[in-house]
Scaffold this active site. Structure first.
Site, PDB file in Angstrom:
ATOM      1  N   ASN A   9       0.862  -1.189   0.000  1.00 20.54           N
ATOM      2  CA  ASN A   9       0.000   0.000   0.000  1.00 20.54           C
ATOM      3  C   ASN A   9       0.897   1.237   0.000  1.00 20.54           C
ATOM      4  O   ASN A   9       1.481   1.583   1.023  1.00 20.54           O
ATOM      5  CB  ASN A   9      -0.882  -0.028   1.261  1.00 20.54           C
ATOM      6  CG  ASN A   9      -1.644   1.270   1.461  1.00 20.54           C
ATOM      7  OD1 ASN A   9      -1.816   2.064   0.537  1.00 20.54           O
ATOM      8  ND2 ASN A   9      -2.100   1.494   2.693  1.00 20.54           N
ATOM      9  N   LYS A  11       0.092   4.264  -0.188  1.00 18.55           N
ATOM     10  CA  LYS A  11      -0.580   5.443   0.384  1.00 18.55           C
ATOM     11  C   LYS A  11      -0.427   6.633  -0.584  1.00 18.55           C
ATOM     12  O   LYS A  11      -0.330   6.417  -1.783  1.00 18.55           O
ATOM     13  CB  LYS A  11      -0.019   5.769   1.769  1.00 18.55           C
ATOM     14  CG  LYS A  11       0.051   4.549   2.674  1.00 18.55           C
ATOM     15  CD  LYS A  11       0.248   4.907   4.109  1.00 18.55           C
ATOM     16  CE  LYS A  11       0.561   3.650   4.897  1.00 18.55           C
ATOM     17  NZ  LYS A  11       0.341   3.789   6.313  1.00 18.55           N
ATOM     18  N   HIS A 101      -9.208   0.965   5.430  1.00 21.25           N
ATOM     19  CA  HIS A 101      -7.891   1.185   6.037  1.00 21.25           C
ATOM     20  C   HIS A 101      -8.076   2.117   7.236  1.00 21.25           C
ATOM     21  O   HIS A 101      -8.930   3.004   7.213  1.00 21.25           O
ATOM     22  CB  HIS A 101      -6.935   1.802   5.009  1.00 21.25           C
ATOM     23  CG  HIS A 101      -5.525   1.836   5.490  1.00 21.25           C
ATOM     24  ND1 HIS A 101      -5.067   2.798   6.364  1.00 21.25           N
ATOM     25  CD2 HIS A 101      -4.475   1.006   5.259  1.00 21.25           C
ATOM     26  CE1 HIS A 101      -3.789   2.558   6.635  1.00 21.25           C
ATOM     27  NE2 HIS A 101      -3.412   1.482   5.980  1.00 21.25           N
ATOM     28  N   GLU A 173      -4.808  -5.055  10.950  1.00 20.26           N
ATOM     29  CA  GLU A 173      -3.810  -4.006  11.073  1.00 20.26           C
ATOM     30  C   GLU A 173      -4.026  -3.238  12.371  1.00 20.26           C
ATOM     31  O   GLU A 173      -4.826  -2.289  12.409  1.00 20.26           O
ATOM     32  CB  GLU A 173      -3.929  -3.040   9.895  1.00 20.26           C
ATOM     33  CG  GLU A 173      -3.721  -3.664   8.544  1.00 20.26           C
ATOM     34  CD  GLU A 173      -3.211  -2.633   7.553  1.00 20.26           C
ATOM     35  OE1 GLU A 173      -2.110  -2.838   7.038  1.00 20.26           O
ATOM     36  OE2 GLU A 173      -3.895  -1.626   7.323  1.00 20.26           O
ATOM     37  N   SER A 219       3.888  -1.945  10.369  1.00 17.57           N
ATOM     38  CA  SER A 219       5.351  -1.929  10.494  1.00 17.57           C
ATOM     39  C   SER A 219       5.987  -3.283  10.201  1.00 17.57           C
ATOM     40  O   SER A 219       6.943  -3.693  10.864  1.00 17.57           O
ATOM     41  CB  SER A 219       5.765  -1.418  11.882  1.00 17.57           C
ATOM     42  OG  SER A 219       5.321  -0.094  12.059  1.00 17.57           O
ATOM     43  N   GLY A 240       3.002  -1.045   4.253  1.00 17.39           N
ATOM     44  CA  GLY A 240       2.979   0.384   3.920  1.00 17.39           C
ATOM     45  C   GLY A 240       4.382   0.859   3.589  1.00 17.39           C
ATOM     46  O   GLY A 240       4.884   0.669   2.483  1.00 17.39           O
TER      47      GLY A 240
HETATM   48  C1  PEP Z   1      -0.477   0.187   6.055  1.00 15.76           C
HETATM   49  O1  PEP Z   1      -0.552   1.341   5.729  1.00 15.76           O
HETATM   50  O2  PEP Z   1      -1.372  -0.615   5.725  1.00 15.76           O
HETATM   51  C2  PEP Z   1       0.682  -0.241   6.838  1.00 15.76           C
HETATM   52  C3  PEP Z   1       0.686  -1.452   7.345  1.00 15.76           C
HETATM   53  O3  PEP Z   1       1.693   0.662   6.988  1.00 15.76           O
HETATM   54  P1  PEP Z   1       3.162   0.390   7.615  1.00 15.76           P
HETATM   55  O4  PEP Z   1       3.657  -0.884   7.025  1.00 15.76           O
HETATM   56  O5  PEP Z   1       3.975   1.572   7.187  1.00 15.76           O
HETATM   57  O6  PEP Z   1       2.989   0.294   9.089  1.00 15.76           O
END
Ligand code: PEP
Length: 257
Positions: A9, A11, A101, A173, A219, A240
């Site tokens: 993703n 973003k 999300h 998440e 993360s 992300g």
């Molecule tokens: C996300 O945006 O779905 C996500 C998991 O972000 P990150 O991996 O940066 O925590």
């Protein structure tokens, strides 16, 4: 056997040239590491809307690489200035749409009821929703995460029939782990994924539950993906930050053992 999926993703990141460079770099990484993706695996690239058509063209011919969108509206067309429908996304050749999300839930006040309509619209367009659920830190600290996840899933998904729920991916998440560098431990991820699979089993039966793909997001990085993905009920990740670097992203893709 459930598919192993790693979805990136992006973003609201990447300008046009950067986006096409990143897709090329991902393809290059996949080619240079022979065992980067097996037939049971799939990579989903989820760029901002404007870069979807180019990404679809770039991955054409790579069976295990698909493209998705980060959001969509619940109506197919009409006077909804600024919105994008699942049909439009489908017409580009993209196959997946993220629904719910945590950034949409918190910055754009998307409720469980509203997300239910979005899930319906995505399925109606014959695309696959990647439905996100997750608890904020306070909820985890008061040990109420299971109740909250159950409510999110019940209110947005449990009106679906067996066939519909089988065409959907769920991403767990935890909000406290998204973009914070703080990852759920593999045990916390497994515990919640197992809980979600049990919820699905109670409502739809064991076969549906056994086949539904559950991704972990928050993360997830090259240095923790192996342990997270080694857990029984973790079928991959929604990534992300680490999806913006081809090398890191493909290292995560290679983290299944
Ligand atoms: C996300 O945006 O779905 C996500 C998991 O972000 P990150 O991996 O940066 O925590």
């Amino acid at each position: 056997m459930r598919k192993k999926i790693v979805a990136g993703n992006w973003k609201m990141n990447m300008l046009q040239d950067e986006a096409s460079q990143l897709v090329n770099d991902i393809i290059k990484e996949v080619k240079s590491t022979n065992d980067a993706i097996t037939n049971e695996q799939e990579i989903i690239i989820i760029p901002p809307f404007p870069w979807i058509p180019d990404a679809v063209k770039q991955v054409d011919g790579y069976d295990n690489i698909s493209v998705g969108a980060q959001n969509s509206y619940h109506e197919p067309r009409g006077a909804f200035t600024g919105e994008v429908s699942p049909e439009m996304i489908k017409s580009t050749g993209a196959e997946y749409i993220i629904v719910g999300h945590s950034e949409r839930r918190s910055y754009f006040n998307e409720s469980n009821e509203f997300l239910k309509q979005k899930v319906n619209a995505v399925l109606e367009a014959q695309l696959t929703p990647i439905f996100c659920c997750g608890e904020p830190l306070e909820t985890r600290e008061s040990n109420k995460q299971n109740e909250l996840i159950e409510k999110q899933i019940q209110e947005s998904l449990f009106h679906l029939n067996k066939e519909q729920i089988s065409n959907l991916i769920i991403a767990y998440e935890p909000v406290w782990a998204i973009g914070t560098g703080k990852t759920a431990t593999p045990e916390q991820a497994q515990e919640m994924h197992h809980f979600i699979r049990q919820l699905i089993a109670k409502k739809y039966g064991d076969t549906v539950a056994e086949n539904i793909v559950l991704l972990y997001g928050g993360s997830c990085k090259p240095n923790n993906a192996v342990e997270l993905f080694s857990k029984n009920d973790v079928d991959g990740g929604l990534i992300g930050g680490a999806s913006l670097k081809a090398k890191d992203f493909i290292e995560i893709v290679q983290s299944f053992n």
